[in-house]
Design a protein around this motif. Structure first.
Motif: not given
Length: 97
Positions: A42-51
């Motif tokens: 998983q891409n951590p920046q993508t997870l952060y942006d989605r959260l």
């Protein structure tokens, strides 16, 4: 969980991951994750942006550091405290400082 106590051979729950307690486990569930292995690749920046999008609020940038710690751990790195990744985030001009 405290990174020093993490056992790679005992990853059954999200809270078995480094730096993940009950609140961060709820955030990961909100993102659709139920098991640690689902965070592999998983891409951590993508997870952060989605959260941020799902909650309708800008999350503390340290949440991004936590996401980096767990995704890198699941990709094979050693368990490290989330703040190990803070200097890296602050040097990345694309991250949410």
């Amino acid at each position: 969980m405290n990174p020093a106590k993490v056992r790679r051979d005992h990853l059954r729950n999200l809270t078995d991951l480094p730096n993940i307690g009950p609140a961060m486990a709820r955030d990961l569930r909100l993102l659709g994750f139920e098991r640690p292995e689902q965070l592999t690749g998983q891409n951590p920046q993508t997870l952060y942006d989605r959260l941020c999008e799902l909650t309708g609020a800008r999350q503390d940038p340290c949440v991004l550091d936590v996401f980096v710690s767990v995704t890198r751990f699941m990709d094979g790195d050693e368990p490290r405290p989330w703040w190990f990744y803070t200097p890296e985030r602050k040097q990345n001009p694309l991250s949410d400082k």
